[in-house]
Write a protein that holds these residues in place. Sequence first.
Motif, mmCIF file in Angstrom:
data_model
loop_
_atom_site.group_PDB
_atom_site.id
_atom_site.type_symbol
_atom_site.label_atom_id
_atom_site.label_comp_id
_atom_site.label_asym_id
_atom_site.label_seq_id
_atom_site.Cartn_x
_atom_site.Cartn_y
_atom_site.Cartn_z
ATOM 1 N N ALA A 176 44.296 39.688 28.893
ATOM 2 C CA ALA A 176 44.232 40.998 29.549
ATOM 3 C C ALA A 176 45.039 40.996 30.838
ATOM 4 O O ALA A 176 45.755 41.961 31.158
ATOM 5 C CB ALA A 176 42.777 41.371 29.828
ATOM 6 N N VAL A 192 48.360 43.361 31.755
ATOM 7 C CA VAL A 192 48.488 44.171 32.969
ATOM 8 C C VAL A 192 49.789 43.834 33.686
ATOM 9 O O VAL A 192 50.562 44.724 34.072
ATOM 10 C CB VAL A 192 47.274 43.934 33.904
ATOM 11 C CG1 VAL A 192 47.528 44.585 35.269
ATOM 12 C CG2 VAL A 192 46.001 44.483 33.283
ATOM 13 N N LEU A 242 40.594 44.227 34.401
ATOM 14 C CA LEU A 242 41.324 45.500 34.399
ATOM 15 C C LEU A 242 40.962 46.402 35.569
ATOM 16 O O LEU A 242 41.696 47.347 35.874
ATOM 17 C CB LEU A 242 41.037 46.253 33.097
ATOM 18 C CG LEU A 242 41.473 45.570 31.801
ATOM 19 C CD1 LEU A 242 41.038 46.386 30.603
ATOM 20 C CD2 LEU A 242 42.982 45.363 31.785
#
Length: 540
Positions: free
Chosen positions: A128, A132, A171
């Motif tokens: 993740a 990003v 996130l």
Amino acid sequence: MHSTKDTTVKRGVDLDLSLYLVTGRDLLPQGKSYLTYLEDALKGEVSIVQIREKNLGTAEFLEIANDTMSLCIKYNIPVIINDRIDIALACGAAGVHLGQSDMPLSTARWLLPSHAIIGVSCTTPEQARKAVEGGADYVGLGAVYATSTKDVSAPGSVCGIAGVRAMLSVLEGTGVKAVAIGGINSTNLLRTLHSCASPTGHTLHGVAVVSDIVASPDPCAAAWRLGDTFRAWAAAVSPGPIGFQVTTKEKGQYTRDGIVAAAAALVDTVRHLRPLVHQITNNVVKTQSANVTLALGGSPIMAEAEAEQADLARMPGGLLINFGTLDALDGMLAAGRHANQNGKPVVFDPVGVGATAFRRATATELLDAWQPTVIKGNAAEIGALADSNEVKAQGVDSLGGFKNAPEVVRSLARTHRCIVLLSGPTDYLSDGSTVIRLSNGHELLGQITGAGCVLGTAIATFCGAASIAAIGSHEGSLVNGDMLLATVAGTLALTIAAQHAAAREEVRGPGTFLPALIDELAMLTPEIVLRTAKIEVEME
């Protein structure tokens, strides 16, 4: 060929991922054509469509993509292509979705138009984080649950609720949106939405669904059902770590006197409503647990068979799952899932969870299968769930305590998005914001078998009554009623009764204490609670 209508979607803010349909033509019911099913699903208001075709040649894939584009343009729904950038460019799709073994994100961004949407599948926080950093517009997190639509046999392929939470923490603050994928359907959707959130409340932007729509005989109705659940949840969830599920109070409204008054009133509520208290519990304490339930005014049932759980969950009341003698796992899994589906509060007592690797793995399996309303445990059990080494376990007992118990319960409540109760000489409970300290009780409670187990029984009884008493329905909520107050009431009931029982003239020790405790529970009144409760309230 598809229409030339502009289907550009602004990356980020305009991207509606709420009900993300992933196609799967091999799952279609017999006799159902792909485009007919797709239009039915679009009528059910899916928000975005991903075409996933792993085994087609380029020409056939492009034909399906063009047909899909033409139909989705009619309903103003963006189309994402799985993996194949050439197909996305050829058909004018809104973007692509990339797996970990597909083309690098940086290369895809260079090849695609600047407005193109790029999503990336992630199973770990590191994946993740890289998505990003690479400029992904959204990430697909999962598989949350085991699924037949994708090979998830490799270790780590199913990340579970805890894995999604960890990725959402990465996130937070990045602006990158997230959808959960893998085994999501109408029966586990609300639990998934509520549970998949970071400890500080960063939640999902949508869910990706395959078989629950594609394999349905009525894809329009299936999509509507899923969409309605998502919309109700989105409307009901409030800012903060816990949101809608465990309390109807806004931060700052809890006061010491208000809590005591509400807890006292629930004593009469239990006796008036006589909630069914379904208990899958420790074999050592079944008799005590049933007697405690009856003394408080509830109606006990001890039913472990998996086949019974769906019917029992439809009966209003509370559910206690205590795995002190772990021999009914299938029943526990089914009971929690059905309770979630029926808005029934679930009290989880992970007895001795830190004692063995098997117990820790079982707790993870249960917490990935259903959403608890309350988790209760002693210091060793709460420490094990919080991954803390501060308190040592000795079998089902704990040695020592926490230096900062309020912060431990607050943090764990945020992580699991439920009420957490740390039981001991002083009891601490929290909903992730408020921390309540309860100081009633007597040392004789610690000298009888299963005192902690019957505390779970008392809490399940009060939570059951509170859920029945809640007026109206709260769309988007797993449980109605104020479960923080119900947990306080259940804890006070047992600890205050213990004080009164210990003071009886005939009580000479643990052997005479237990029957006296049952008697005092039966004689408990709101007035006794108001007069005796020792409570301190700490707001964050």
